[in-house]
Design an enzyme around this catalytic site. Structure first.
Site: not given
Lengths: 350, 270
Positions: B108, B169, B196-197, B218-219
Protein backbone atom coordinates in the site's frame (compact mmCIF):
# COMPACT_ATOMS: atom_id res chain seq x y z
CA UNK A 1 -9.05 0.59 57.61
CA UNK A 2 -5.48 -0.57 57.06
CA UNK A 3 -4.32 -0.83 53.49
CA UNK A 4 -2.70 -4.15 52.53
CA UNK A 5 0.61 -2.31 52.37
CA UNK A 6 0.55 -0.69 55.79
CA UNK A 7 3.77 -1.38 57.67
CA UNK A 8 1.87 -2.28 60.83
CA UNK A 9 0.54 -5.38 59.08
CA UNK A 10 4.11 -6.69 58.54
CA UNK A 11 5.24 -10.05 59.93
CA UNK A 12 8.63 -10.19 61.70
CA UNK A 13 11.27 -12.47 60.20
CA UNK A 14 11.91 -15.76 62.03
CA UNK A 15 14.83 -18.23 62.00
CA UNK A 16 13.21 -20.54 59.46
CA UNK A 17 12.04 -17.68 57.24
CA UNK A 18 11.25 -18.29 53.57
CA UNK A 19 14.39 -17.50 51.53
CA UNK A 20 13.48 -15.47 48.47
CA UNK A 21 15.72 -14.46 45.63
CA UNK A 22 14.50 -11.62 43.45
CA UNK A 23 16.07 -11.15 40.05
CA UNK A 24 15.96 -7.55 38.89
CA UNK A 25 15.95 -4.30 40.87
CA UNK A 26 13.50 -2.33 38.77
CA UNK A 27 10.14 -1.20 40.05
CA UNK A 28 8.78 -4.78 39.92
CA UNK A 29 11.76 -6.32 41.73
CA UNK A 30 11.95 -3.69 44.47
CA UNK A 31 8.23 -3.71 45.24
CA UNK A 32 8.30 -7.53 45.27
CA UNK A 33 11.24 -7.41 47.69
CA UNK A 34 9.20 -5.15 49.92
CA UNK A 35 6.09 -7.33 49.75
CA UNK A 36 8.03 -10.53 50.55
CA UNK A 37 10.13 -8.92 53.29
CA UNK A 38 7.01 -7.57 54.97
CA UNK A 39 5.69 -11.10 55.09
CA UNK A 40 8.82 -12.13 56.98
CA UNK A 41 10.88 -13.56 54.11
CA UNK A 42 14.66 -13.36 53.95
CA UNK A 43 15.11 -11.48 50.68
CA UNK A 44 18.11 -11.14 48.38
CA UNK A 45 17.94 -9.08 45.20
CA UNK A 46 20.35 -9.65 42.34
CA UNK A 47 20.62 -6.98 39.68
CA UNK A 48 22.93 -7.03 36.68
CA UNK A 49 23.22 -3.24 36.58
CA UNK A 50 25.16 -1.11 39.06
CA UNK A 51 22.13 0.32 40.86
CA UNK A 52 18.40 0.16 41.41
CA UNK A 53 15.80 1.13 38.83
CA UNK A 54 18.19 1.56 35.92
CA UNK A 55 16.21 -0.43 33.38
CA UNK A 56 13.01 0.89 31.87
CA UNK A 57 11.90 2.15 35.33
CA UNK A 58 14.54 4.84 34.84
CA UNK A 59 12.53 6.37 31.99
CA UNK A 60 9.08 6.06 33.55
CA UNK A 61 6.76 9.03 33.84
CA UNK A 62 5.79 8.23 37.42
CA UNK A 63 2.15 9.22 36.99
CA UNK A 64 -0.10 7.44 39.47
CA UNK A 65 -3.17 8.03 37.38
CA UNK A 66 -5.57 5.06 37.42
CA UNK A 67 -8.51 7.09 36.14
CA UNK A 68 -6.57 8.54 33.23
CA UNK A 69 -5.23 5.12 32.32
CA UNK A 70 -8.75 3.76 32.42
CA UNK A 71 -9.40 5.64 29.19
CA UNK A 72 -7.27 3.23 27.16
CA UNK A 73 -6.53 0.29 29.49
CA UNK A 74 -8.63 -2.55 30.85
CA UNK A 75 -10.42 -1.97 34.19
CA UNK A 76 -7.90 -4.22 35.98
CA UNK A 77 -5.17 -1.61 35.41
CA UNK A 78 -7.22 0.99 37.27
CA UNK A 79 -7.93 -1.47 40.10
CA UNK A 80 -4.24 -2.30 40.50
CA UNK A 81 -3.56 1.41 40.18
CA UNK A 82 -5.72 2.48 43.12
CA UNK A 83 -3.98 -0.01 45.37
CA UNK A 84 -0.55 1.03 44.11
CA UNK A 85 -1.30 4.71 44.58
CA UNK A 86 -1.97 4.10 48.27
CA UNK A 87 1.17 1.98 48.50
CA UNK A 88 3.47 4.66 47.12
CA UNK A 89 2.05 7.35 49.39
CA UNK A 90 2.85 5.18 52.39
CA UNK A 91 6.13 3.66 51.21
CA UNK A 92 8.16 6.63 49.97
CA UNK A 93 8.26 10.39 50.56
CA UNK A 94 7.30 13.06 48.00
CA UNK A 95 4.25 11.59 46.30
CA UNK A 96 2.13 14.70 45.83
CA UNK A 97 -1.57 14.06 45.32
CA UNK A 98 -2.25 17.11 43.17
CA UNK A 99 -4.40 15.32 40.62
CA UNK A 100 -3.93 15.27 36.84
CA UNK A 101 -5.01 17.69 34.16
CA UNK A 102 -6.06 16.59 30.67
CA UNK A 103 -6.16 19.25 27.96
CA UNK A 104 -6.50 19.51 24.19
CA UNK A 105 -6.03 22.17 21.54
CA UNK A 106 -9.39 23.54 20.32
CA UNK A 107 -9.27 21.46 17.14
CA UNK A 108 -8.68 18.31 19.20
CA UNK A 109 -11.69 18.78 21.48
CA UNK A 110 -13.33 15.64 20.03
CA UNK A 111 -10.45 13.72 21.63
CA UNK A 112 -11.15 15.36 24.98
CA UNK A 113 -14.83 14.39 24.78
CA UNK A 114 -13.86 10.87 23.81
CA UNK A 115 -11.43 10.68 26.73
CA UNK A 116 -14.15 11.84 29.13
CA UNK A 117 -16.58 9.16 27.91
CA UNK A 118 -14.10 6.38 28.59
CA UNK A 119 -13.39 7.07 32.23
CA UNK A 120 -14.60 8.55 35.50
CA UNK A 121 -13.17 10.34 38.48
CA UNK A 122 -12.88 13.74 36.78
CA UNK A 123 -14.62 17.05 36.55
CA UNK A 124 -14.94 19.25 33.46
CA UNK A 125 -13.25 22.53 34.23
CA UNK A 126 -13.26 25.88 32.44
CA UNK A 127 -10.52 28.42 31.78
CA UNK A 128 -10.93 30.01 35.22
CA UNK A 129 -10.43 26.72 37.02
CA UNK A 130 -7.51 25.82 34.77
CA UNK A 131 -5.87 29.14 35.63
CA UNK A 132 -6.52 28.58 39.33
CA UNK A 133 -4.91 25.15 39.24
CA UNK A 134 -2.04 26.01 36.93
CA UNK A 135 -1.54 29.80 36.79
CA UNK A 136 1.02 29.55 33.99
CA UNK A 137 -1.59 27.99 31.70
CA UNK A 138 -3.98 30.94 32.14
CA UNK A 139 -5.73 31.92 28.92
CA UNK A 140 -4.35 29.01 26.95
CA UNK A 141 -7.20 26.48 27.19
CA UNK A 142 -10.98 26.91 27.43
CA UNK A 143 -11.78 23.55 28.96
CA UNK A 144 -10.17 20.48 30.36
CA UNK A 145 -10.60 17.46 32.58
CA UNK A 146 -9.34 17.49 36.15
CA UNK A 147 -8.78 14.20 37.99
CA UNK A 148 -8.37 15.38 41.60
CA UNK A 149 -7.52 12.03 43.24
CA UNK A 150 -4.44 11.15 41.19
CA UNK A 151 -0.81 11.56 42.21
CA UNK A 152 2.69 11.48 40.78
CA UNK A 153 6.23 10.72 41.87
CA UNK A 154 9.79 11.01 40.62
CA UNK A 155 10.62 7.39 39.68
CA UNK A 156 14.37 7.61 40.27
CA UNK A 157 14.03 9.21 43.70
CA UNK A 158 11.18 6.90 44.66
CA UNK A 159 13.16 3.75 43.81
CA UNK A 160 16.25 5.10 45.60
CA UNK A 161 14.11 5.75 48.69
CA UNK A 162 12.53 2.30 48.46
CA UNK A 163 15.97 0.69 48.12
CA UNK A 164 17.18 2.47 51.30
CA UNK A 165 14.07 1.36 53.12
CA UNK A 166 14.52 -2.26 52.03
CA UNK A 167 18.13 -2.31 53.20
CA UNK A 168 17.68 -0.31 56.42
CA UNK A 169 14.32 -1.48 57.68
CA UNK A 170 13.86 -4.89 56.12
CA UNK A 171 17.47 -6.13 55.99
CA UNK A 172 17.18 -7.00 52.31
CA UNK A 173 20.51 -7.90 50.67
CA UNK A 174 21.10 -6.38 47.24
CA UNK A 175 23.86 -7.62 44.95
CA UNK A 176 24.47 -5.30 42.03
CA UNK A 177 26.37 -6.23 38.87
CA UNK A 178 25.43 -9.83 39.58
CA UNK A 179 23.89 -12.43 37.33
CA UNK A 180 20.52 -13.70 38.42
CA UNK A 181 20.95 -17.37 37.69
CA UNK A 182 24.42 -18.13 38.97
CA UNK A 183 23.79 -21.63 40.30
CA UNK A 184 23.79 -20.38 43.88
CA UNK A 185 20.19 -21.32 44.47
CA UNK A 186 19.50 -21.95 48.06
CA UNK A 187 16.34 -19.89 47.67
CA UNK A 188 12.94 -21.39 48.40
CA UNK A 189 11.32 -19.04 45.92
CA UNK A 190 12.80 -17.13 42.98
CA UNK A 191 10.90 -14.09 41.77
CA UNK A 192 11.87 -13.22 38.22
CA UNK A 193 11.40 -9.48 37.64
CA UNK A 194 13.79 -9.05 34.74
CA UNK A 195 11.39 -7.30 32.38
CA UNK A 196 12.09 -7.92 28.70
CA UNK A 197 15.22 -9.94 29.56
CA UNK A 198 12.88 -12.68 30.77
CA UNK A 199 11.84 -13.27 27.16
CA UNK A 200 14.15 -16.32 27.28
CA UNK A 201 11.52 -17.89 29.59
CA UNK A 202 8.36 -16.02 28.60
CA UNK A 203 8.05 -16.37 24.86
CA UNK A 204 4.94 -14.25 24.46
CA UNK A 205 6.69 -11.20 25.89
CA UNK A 206 7.44 -8.41 23.42
CA UNK A 207 9.07 -4.99 23.64
CA UNK A 208 7.31 -1.67 23.08
CA UNK A 209 9.74 1.17 22.71
CA UNK A 210 9.22 4.45 24.53
CA UNK A 211 11.18 7.67 24.14
CA UNK A 212 11.23 10.60 26.57
CA UNK A 213 13.08 13.77 27.35
CA UNK A 214 13.69 16.02 30.34
CA UNK A 215 13.50 19.79 29.97
CA UNK A 216 14.64 22.50 32.36
CA UNK A 217 12.90 25.87 32.50
CA UNK A 218 12.40 28.48 35.17
CA UNK A 219 9.85 30.34 33.04
CA UNK A 220 7.03 27.95 33.75
CA UNK A 221 5.86 25.99 36.76
CA UNK A 222 3.35 23.14 36.92
CA UNK A 223 2.02 21.46 40.04
CA UNK A 224 0.73 18.28 38.49
CA UNK A 225 1.06 16.10 35.39
CA UNK A 226 -0.62 17.51 32.31
CA UNK A 227 -1.73 15.34 29.41
CA UNK A 228 -2.21 16.93 26.01
CA UNK A 229 -4.45 14.92 23.75
CA UNK A 230 -3.85 14.66 20.04
CA UNK A 231 -5.03 12.05 17.54
CA UNK A 232 -1.51 11.07 16.63
CA UNK A 233 0.86 12.63 19.15
CA UNK A 234 -0.50 12.47 22.69
CA UNK A 235 2.04 13.77 25.17
CA UNK A 236 2.35 14.18 28.92
CA UNK A 237 4.42 16.53 31.03
CA UNK A 238 5.30 15.56 34.59
CA UNK A 239 6.81 18.24 36.82
CA UNK A 240 9.89 16.86 38.53
CA UNK A 241 10.61 19.87 40.74
CA UNK A 242 13.46 22.43 40.53
CA UNK A 243 12.35 23.50 37.04
CA UNK A 244 12.62 20.02 35.57
CA UNK A 245 9.89 18.48 33.43
CA UNK A 246 9.72 14.97 32.12
CA UNK A 247 8.09 14.77 28.68
CA UNK A 248 6.84 11.46 27.38
CA UNK A 249 6.35 9.25 25.73
CA UNK A 250 6.29 7.55 22.36
CA UNK A 251 4.94 4.03 22.01
CA UNK A 252 6.43 2.16 19.08
CA UNK A 253 6.03 -1.52 18.32
CA UNK A 254 9.67 -2.52 18.36
CA UNK A 255 12.29 -3.61 20.87
CA UNK A 256 15.08 -1.27 19.96
CA UNK A 257 16.82 -0.02 23.10
CA UNK A 258 18.36 3.37 23.56
CA UNK A 259 17.93 4.87 20.10
CA UNK A 260 16.00 8.15 20.09
CA UNK A 261 14.79 9.39 16.71
CA UNK A 262 14.52 12.93 15.43
CA UNK A 263 10.90 12.47 14.51
CA UNK A 264 9.98 11.39 18.03
CA UNK A 265 11.73 14.37 19.57
CA UNK A 266 10.15 16.71 17.03
CA UNK A 267 6.72 15.36 17.92
CA UNK A 268 7.17 15.47 21.68
CA UNK A 269 8.74 18.92 21.57
CA UNK A 270 6.18 20.44 19.24
CA UNK A 271 3.36 19.07 21.40
CA UNK A 272 4.86 20.50 24.57
CA UNK A 273 5.61 23.78 22.80
CA UNK A 274 1.91 23.94 21.95
CA UNK A 275 1.12 23.54 25.65
CA UNK A 276 3.27 26.54 26.50
CA UNK A 277 5.80 28.43 24.39
CA UNK A 278 8.16 28.69 27.39
CA UNK A 279 9.13 25.10 26.63
CA UNK A 280 10.58 26.36 23.35
CA UNK A 281 13.31 28.14 25.30
CA UNK A 282 13.76 25.34 27.82
CA UNK A 283 17.05 23.47 28.09
CA UNK A 284 17.12 19.83 27.00
CA UNK A 285 18.64 18.10 30.01
CA UNK A 286 18.24 14.52 28.94
CA UNK A 287 16.82 12.35 26.21
CA UNK A 288 16.27 8.66 26.69
CA UNK A 289 14.59 5.55 25.41
CA UNK A 290 14.00 2.04 26.57
CA UNK A 291 11.72 -0.89 25.93
CA UNK A 292 8.68 -1.80 27.98
CA UNK A 293 7.89 -5.49 28.44
CA UNK A 294 4.36 -6.40 27.32
CA UNK A 295 2.23 -9.48 26.81
CA UNK A 296 -0.12 -9.62 23.77
CA UNK A 297 -3.01 -8.08 25.74
CA UNK A 298 -0.74 -5.43 27.30
CA UNK A 299 -1.77 -6.61 30.77
CA UNK A 300 0.62 -7.66 33.56
CA UNK A 301 0.93 -11.25 34.69
CA UNK A 302 2.06 -13.43 37.54
CA UNK A 303 3.15 -16.84 36.37
CA UNK A 304 4.45 -19.67 38.48
CA UNK A 305 6.69 -22.46 37.27
CA UNK A 306 8.11 -24.71 39.94
CA UNK A 307 9.56 -22.44 42.60
CA UNK A 308 9.88 -19.48 40.25
CA UNK A 309 7.29 -16.70 40.09
CA UNK A 310 7.46 -14.43 37.08
CA UNK A 311 6.21 -10.87 37.50
CA UNK A 312 6.18 -9.29 34.09
CA UNK A 313 4.35 -7.51 31.28
CA UNK A 314 3.92 -4.24 33.15
CA UNK A 315 4.03 -2.36 29.82
CA UNK A 316 3.30 1.35 30.40
CA UNK A 317 2.06 0.66 33.91
CA UNK A 318 5.18 -0.10 35.95
CA UNK A 319 4.67 2.23 38.89
CA UNK A 320 0.91 1.98 38.58
CA UNK A 321 0.75 -1.80 38.75
CA UNK A 322 3.93 -3.09 40.41
CA UNK A 323 3.03 -2.73 44.13
CA UNK A 324 -0.35 -4.40 43.66
CA UNK A 325 1.25 -7.23 41.69
CA UNK A 326 4.01 -7.57 44.27
CA UNK A 327 1.49 -8.05 47.07
CA UNK A 328 -0.24 -10.73 45.01
CA UNK A 329 3.08 -12.45 44.24
CA UNK A 330 3.83 -12.66 47.96
CA UNK A 331 0.36 -14.00 48.74
CA UNK A 332 0.76 -16.55 45.97
CA UNK A 333 4.05 -17.74 47.50
CA UNK A 334 2.97 -17.66 51.15
CA UNK A 335 -0.70 -18.60 51.01
CA UNK A 336 -1.11 -20.18 47.58
CA UNK A 337 -3.77 -17.59 46.76
CA UNK A 338 -4.87 -17.58 43.14
CA UNK A 339 -5.43 -14.22 41.44
CA UNK A 340 -7.37 -14.86 38.22
CA UNK A 341 -7.21 -11.18 37.25
CA UNK A 342 -3.42 -11.42 36.75
CA UNK A 343 -2.79 -15.15 36.37
CA UNK A 344 -3.43 -17.28 33.29
CA UNK A 345 -3.77 -20.63 34.98
CA UNK A 346 -4.78 -21.92 38.36
CA UNK A 347 -1.74 -23.27 40.19
CA UNK A 348 -3.38 -24.02 43.53
CA UNK A 349 -2.96 -27.74 43.11
CA UNK A 350 0.82 -27.41 42.69
CA UNK B 1 -23.69 -10.68 -19.55
CA UNK B 2 -23.89 -7.31 -17.87
CA UNK B 3 -21.93 -6.53 -14.70
CA UNK B 4 -24.93 -6.82 -12.44
CA UNK B 5 -25.88 -10.31 -13.59
CA UNK B 6 -22.28 -11.44 -13.31
CA UNK B 7 -22.18 -10.29 -9.72
CA UNK B 8 -25.20 -12.35 -8.83
CA UNK B 9 -24.27 -15.53 -10.65
CA UNK B 10 -20.77 -15.91 -9.16
CA UNK B 11 -19.82 -16.06 -5.51
CA UNK B 12 -19.50 -12.43 -4.57
CA UNK B 13 -15.75 -12.16 -4.15
CA UNK B 14 -13.37 -9.33 -4.95
CA UNK B 15 -10.03 -9.73 -6.65
CA UNK B 16 -6.84 -7.76 -6.07
CA UNK B 17 -3.95 -8.64 -8.37
CA UNK B 18 -5.34 -12.12 -8.90
CA UNK B 19 -5.99 -12.80 -5.20
CA UNK B 20 -9.64 -13.52 -4.48
CA UNK B 21 -11.11 -12.62 -1.09
CA UNK B 22 -14.61 -12.78 0.33
CA UNK B 23 -14.38 -9.96 2.82
CA UNK B 24 -14.57 -6.45 1.47
CA UNK B 25 -13.30 -4.94 4.69
CA UNK B 26 -9.57 -4.25 4.92
CA UNK B 27 -8.26 -3.28 8.35
CA UNK B 28 -5.22 -1.34 9.50
CA UNK B 29 -3.34 -2.70 12.51
CA UNK B 30 -2.21 0.49 14.29
CA UNK B 31 -3.48 2.13 17.48
CA UNK B 32 -5.37 -0.80 19.01
CA UNK B 33 -5.36 -1.06 22.82
CA UNK B 34 -3.32 -4.27 22.48
CA UNK B 35 -2.29 -6.86 19.89
CA UNK B 36 -4.75 -9.27 21.53
CA UNK B 37 -7.68 -6.92 20.88
CA UNK B 38 -6.43 -6.34 17.33
CA UNK B 39 -6.44 -10.10 16.71
CA UNK B 40 -9.92 -10.46 18.13
CA UNK B 41 -11.24 -7.56 16.02
CA UNK B 42 -9.85 -9.15 12.87
CA UNK B 43 -11.42 -12.49 13.71
CA UNK B 44 -14.77 -10.88 14.55
CA UNK B 45 -14.87 -8.95 11.28
CA UNK B 46 -13.84 -11.78 8.97
CA UNK B 47 -11.26 -9.47 7.43
CA UNK B 48 -8.87 -11.26 5.11
CA UNK B 49 -6.40 -8.43 4.38
CA UNK B 50 -4.66 -6.25 6.95
CA UNK B 51 -2.24 -3.39 6.44
CA UNK B 52 0.85 -2.99 8.58
CA UNK B 53 3.23 -0.06 8.81
CA UNK B 54 6.98 -0.44 8.87
CA UNK B 55 8.65 2.91 8.50
CA UNK B 56 8.86 3.82 12.15
CA UNK B 57 8.72 0.35 13.65
CA UNK B 58 11.69 -1.08 11.81
CA UNK B 59 14.33 1.03 13.57
CA UNK B 60 17.87 0.36 12.35
CA UNK B 61 17.81 -3.41 12.73
CA UNK B 62 14.23 -4.40 11.75
CA UNK B 63 13.47 -4.52 15.46
CA UNK B 64 9.69 -4.66 15.12
CA UNK B 65 9.79 -8.44 14.70
CA UNK B 66 7.62 -9.35 17.70
CA UNK B 67 4.69 -7.28 16.47
CA UNK B 68 5.13 -8.35 12.85
CA UNK B 69 5.14 -11.97 13.96
CA UNK B 70 1.80 -11.38 15.70
CA UNK B 71 0.49 -9.99 12.38
CA UNK B 72 1.82 -12.99 10.42
CA UNK B 73 0.24 -15.35 12.94
CA UNK B 74 -3.20 -13.86 12.26
CA UNK B 75 -3.34 -16.01 9.14
CA UNK B 76 -4.62 -13.21 6.91
CA UNK B 77 -3.02 -11.59 3.88
CA UNK B 78 -0.63 -8.79 4.81
CA UNK B 79 -0.61 -5.56 2.82
CA UNK B 80 2.46 -3.70 4.10
CA UNK B 81 2.16 0.06 3.85
CA UNK B 82 4.54 2.95 3.56
CA UNK B 83 2.69 5.08 6.12
CA UNK B 84 4.71 8.01 7.34
CA UNK B 85 6.82 8.24 4.17
CA UNK B 86 7.14 11.71 2.71
CA UNK B 87 9.50 11.21 -0.17
CA UNK B 88 9.58 8.86 -3.13
CA UNK B 89 12.90 7.44 -1.97
CA UNK B 90 11.66 6.74 1.54
CA UNK B 91 8.55 5.01 0.20
CA UNK B 92 10.56 2.83 -2.18
CA UNK B 93 13.05 1.81 0.53
CA UNK B 94 10.20 0.97 2.88
CA UNK B 95 8.42 -1.06 0.18
CA UNK B 96 11.58 -3.03 -0.49
CA UNK B 97 11.98 -3.80 3.19
CA UNK B 98 8.32 -4.84 3.39
CA UNK B 99 8.73 -7.26 0.52
CA UNK B 100 11.70 -8.84 2.28
CA UNK B 101 9.97 -9.01 5.68
CA UNK B 102 6.59 -10.31 4.58
CA UNK B 103 7.51 -12.08 1.36
CA UNK B 104 4.77 -10.31 -0.60
CA UNK B 105 4.88 -8.14 -3.72
CA UNK B 106 1.90 -6.19 -2.37
CA UNK B 107 2.42 -2.70 -1.03
CA UNK B 108 0.00 0.00 0.00
CA UNK B 109 1.78 3.06 -1.29
CA UNK B 110 1.48 6.23 0.75
CA UNK B 111 3.51 9.29 -0.04
CA UNK B 112 2.36 11.95 2.36
CA UNK B 113 2.43 15.52 1.08
CA UNK B 114 1.14 17.43 4.04
CA UNK B 115 1.53 16.72 7.73
CA UNK B 116 -1.68 18.16 9.01
CA UNK B 117 -4.17 16.42 6.75
CA UNK B 118 -1.83 13.59 5.72
CA UNK B 119 -3.01 14.33 2.19
CA UNK B 120 -1.23 12.24 -0.43
CA UNK B 121 1.48 13.90 -2.53
CA UNK B 122 0.04 12.68 -5.81
CA UNK B 123 3.09 13.69 -7.86
CA UNK B 124 5.41 11.64 -5.65
CA UNK B 125 2.81 8.87 -5.58
CA UNK B 126 2.76 8.46 -9.36
CA UNK B 127 6.54 8.55 -9.53
CA UNK B 128 6.97 5.98 -6.75
CA UNK B 129 4.26 3.74 -8.25
CA UNK B 130 6.02 3.72 -11.60
CA UNK B 131 9.33 2.65 -10.02
CA UNK B 132 7.77 0.03 -7.78
CA UNK B 133 5.71 -1.56 -10.57
CA UNK B 134 8.87 -1.77 -12.67
CA UNK B 135 10.53 -3.56 -9.74
CA UNK B 136 7.77 -6.17 -9.64
CA UNK B 137 5.59 -4.72 -6.90
CA UNK B 138 1.80 -4.87 -6.94
CA UNK B 139 0.90 -1.39 -5.82
CA UNK B 140 -2.23 -0.27 -3.94
CA UNK B 141 -1.89 3.53 -4.13
CA UNK B 142 -3.48 5.75 -1.49
CA UNK B 143 -4.71 8.63 -3.63
CA UNK B 144 -7.36 11.33 -3.90
CA UNK B 145 -10.47 11.13 -6.10
CA UNK B 146 -8.67 13.10 -8.83
CA UNK B 147 -9.38 11.38 -12.12
CA UNK B 148 -6.23 12.51 -13.90
CA UNK B 149 -4.04 11.23 -11.11
CA UNK B 150 -6.00 7.97 -11.24
CA UNK B 151 -5.32 7.66 -14.98
CA UNK B 152 -1.62 8.22 -14.40
CA UNK B 153 -1.52 5.61 -11.64
CA UNK B 154 -3.19 3.11 -13.93
CA UNK B 155 -0.77 3.82 -16.75
CA UNK B 156 2.05 3.42 -14.21
CA UNK B 157 0.76 -0.14 -13.77
CA UNK B 158 -1.50 0.06 -10.72
CA UNK B 159 -4.39 -2.41 -10.93
CA UNK B 160 -6.12 -1.17 -7.78
CA UNK B 161 -6.88 2.40 -6.70
CA UNK B 162 -7.54 3.56 -3.17
CA UNK B 163 -9.08 7.03 -3.04
CA UNK B 164 -9.63 8.72 0.29
CA UNK B 165 -13.06 9.25 1.77
CA UNK B 166 -11.71 12.08 3.95
CA UNK B 167 -8.34 12.89 5.57
CA UNK B 168 -6.74 10.01 7.52
CA UNK B 169 -8.11 9.70 11.02
CA UNK B 170 -10.77 12.39 10.54
CA UNK B 171 -13.79 10.06 10.60
CA UNK B 172 -15.68 12.47 8.35
CA UNK B 173 -16.93 9.84 5.92
CA UNK B 174 -17.24 10.43 2.18
CA UNK B 175 -16.34 14.11 1.83
CA UNK B 176 -16.84 14.27 -1.91
CA UNK B 177 -19.55 11.82 -2.97
CA UNK B 178 -19.75 13.37 -6.42
CA UNK B 179 -16.00 12.89 -6.97
CA UNK B 180 -16.08 9.32 -5.72
CA UNK B 181 -19.11 8.51 -7.89
CA UNK B 182 -17.39 9.91 -10.97
CA UNK B 183 -14.30 7.90 -10.18
CA UNK B 184 -16.38 4.74 -9.99
CA UNK B 185 -18.03 5.58 -13.30
CA UNK B 186 -14.71 6.35 -14.99
CA UNK B 187 -12.98 3.12 -13.94
CA UNK B 188 -15.64 0.45 -13.99
CA UNK B 189 -13.12 -2.37 -14.41
CA UNK B 190 -10.58 -1.34 -11.74
CA UNK B 191 -11.01 -2.52 -8.15
CA UNK B 192 -11.59 0.64 -6.11
CA UNK B 193 -11.18 0.78 -2.36
CA UNK B 194 -12.24 3.72 -0.22
CA UNK B 195 -9.29 4.22 2.10
CA UNK B 196 -9.18 6.69 5.01
CA UNK B 197 -11.63 9.06 6.62
CA UNK B 198 -14.33 6.49 7.32
CA UNK B 199 -15.78 7.07 10.78
CA UNK B 200 -18.89 4.94 11.25
CA UNK B 201 -20.37 1.89 9.51
CA UNK B 202 -22.94 3.95 7.57
CA UNK B 203 -20.04 5.69 5.77
CA UNK B 204 -18.72 2.31 4.71
CA UNK B 205 -22.16 1.14 3.62
CA UNK B 206 -22.53 4.31 1.51
CA UNK B 207 -19.23 3.59 -0.24
CA UNK B 208 -20.39 0.07 -1.03
CA UNK B 209 -23.77 1.27 -2.29
CA UNK B 210 -21.86 3.63 -4.58
CA UNK B 211 -20.24 0.58 -6.15
CA UNK B 212 -16.86 0.61 -4.44
CA UNK B 213 -15.28 -2.81 -4.20
CA UNK B 214 -14.03 -2.58 -0.64
CA UNK B 215 -13.28 -0.24 2.27
CA UNK B 216 -10.03 0.10 4.18
CA UNK B 217 -10.07 1.64 7.65
CA UNK B 218 -8.14 1.67 10.89
CA UNK B 219 -8.85 4.45 13.42
CA UNK B 220 -12.63 3.98 13.36
CA UNK B 221 -12.19 0.46 14.72
CA UNK B 222 -8.95 0.80 16.71
CA UNK B 223 -10.11 3.88 18.62
CA UNK B 224 -13.67 2.75 19.23
CA UNK B 225 -14.59 2.05 22.84
CA UNK B 226 -15.09 -1.59 21.88
CA UNK B 227 -12.93 -2.27 18.81
CA UNK B 228 -14.13 -5.87 18.42
CA UNK B 229 -17.78 -4.91 18.31
CA UNK B 230 -17.04 -2.00 15.96
CA UNK B 231 -15.11 -4.29 13.62
CA UNK B 232 -18.12 -6.57 13.45
CA UNK B 233 -20.42 -3.58 12.86
CA UNK B 234 -18.29 -2.46 9.91
CA UNK B 235 -18.25 -5.96 8.44
CA UNK B 236 -22.05 -6.06 8.55
CA UNK B 237 -22.44 -2.56 7.10
CA UNK B 238 -20.12 -3.42 4.23
CA UNK B 239 -22.04 -6.60 3.55
CA UNK B 240 -25.33 -4.65 3.70
CA UNK B 241 -24.06 -1.97 1.32
CA UNK B 242 -22.77 -4.57 -1.10
CA UNK B 243 -26.01 -6.56 -1.00
CA UNK B 244 -27.97 -3.36 -1.59
CA UNK B 245 -25.90 -2.53 -4.66
CA UNK B 246 -26.44 -5.99 -6.14
CA UNK B 247 -30.14 -5.86 -5.27
CA UNK B 248 -30.48 -2.79 -7.55
CA UNK B 249 -31.93 -0.07 -5.32
CA UNK B 250 -34.99 1.92 -6.30
CA UNK B 251 -34.57 5.28 -7.97
CA UNK B 252 -34.89 8.43 -5.93
CA UNK B 253 -37.86 10.60 -6.95
CA UNK B 254 -38.72 14.20 -6.28
CA UNK B 255 -42.38 13.41 -5.42
CA UNK B 256 -43.72 10.94 -2.96
CA UNK B 257 -44.93 7.89 -4.86
CA UNK B 258 -47.77 6.24 -2.93
CA UNK B 259 -47.87 2.50 -3.29
CA UNK B 260 -51.65 2.35 -2.97
CA UNK B 261 -54.17 4.16 -5.17
CA UNK B 262 -55.35 7.56 -3.91
CA UNK B 263 -58.66 7.51 -5.80
CA UNK B 264 -61.63 8.31 -3.69
CA UNK B 265 -59.73 10.58 -1.35
CA UNK B 266 -60.74 14.18 -0.93
CA UNK B 267 -59.50 16.54 -3.65
CA UNK B 268 -56.14 18.14 -2.82
CA UNK B 269 -55.96 21.85 -2.09
CA UNK B 270 -59.66 22.25 -1.31
Amino acid sequence: MLSPHDETTATPRTANAMRVKIVGAGVAGLTCAHAFARRGAEVTIVERKAGSGQGCSWYAGGMLAPWCERESAEPIIAELGFESLDYWREAVPDVPKEGSLVLAQPRDLPDLRRFSRRTEGYEWIDDTRIAALEPDLEGRFDQGLFFPTEAHLEPRKALAALTRKLVDEHHVTIRYEAEGFDGDDAADVVVDCRGLAARDQLEDLRGVKGEMLVLYSTEIALKRPVRMLHPRIPVYIVPRGDGHFMIGATSIENDERGRVTGRSMLELLSAVYALHPAFGEAEIVEIGADVRPAFPDNLPRLRRRGNTIYVNGLYRHGFLAAPALARRAAELAFDGTHFPEVMDEDHREW
Amino acid sequence: MDAMTEKTTHADTVEFYGARVNSRLLLGTAQYPSPAILAEAIRASGTEIVTVSLRRESGVAKSGQSFWQIIRDLGVKVLPNTAGCKTVKEAITTAEMARELFGTPWVKLEVIGEDDTLQPDVFGLVEAARTLVRDGFQVFPYTTEDLVVAEKLISAGCEVLMPWGAPIGSGRGLNNPYGLRSMRAHFPGIPLVVDAGVGVPSHAAAAMEMGYDAVLLNTAVAKAGDPVRMARAFARAIEAGREALIADPMEVRDMAAPSTPVMGRAVLGQ
